[in-house]
Design a protein around this motif. Sequence first.
Motif: not given
Length: 125
Positions: A86-105
Amino acid sequence: MRRLLPVAGLCLLAACAGNAPRKYVVFFSARSTELDDNARNVLLQVADESRKHPSRIVKVEGYAHAGPDLSADALLAIQRAKAVAQQLSEDGVAGDHIAQTPRAPSSSEGMQVGSRRVEIELANP
């Protein structure tokens, strides 16, 4: 000519190393998804690099320390990745260029602080 071949190879390797993706790390307080000033500064650097390399994908990987409730810890890793994205998007990074991946605890000994992080990498698609 034979002497120049190894030098040319080393120059080529150095050029490739200069284009290698760099990893950025944002740390969080225990059980938190709040970005502090240091984290925001790191994310501004990532956004700036993303503008310099618009073809690269910004990979965001969220981590959390494994406690007694693994489902809550997994959710925390997801929420941390979302906060960074979200912060990267607010800072100008296009949403379609952001890939989110959670890792196992993770419950590695001595890694409690290291598990409270999000790693960011600008990678080639």
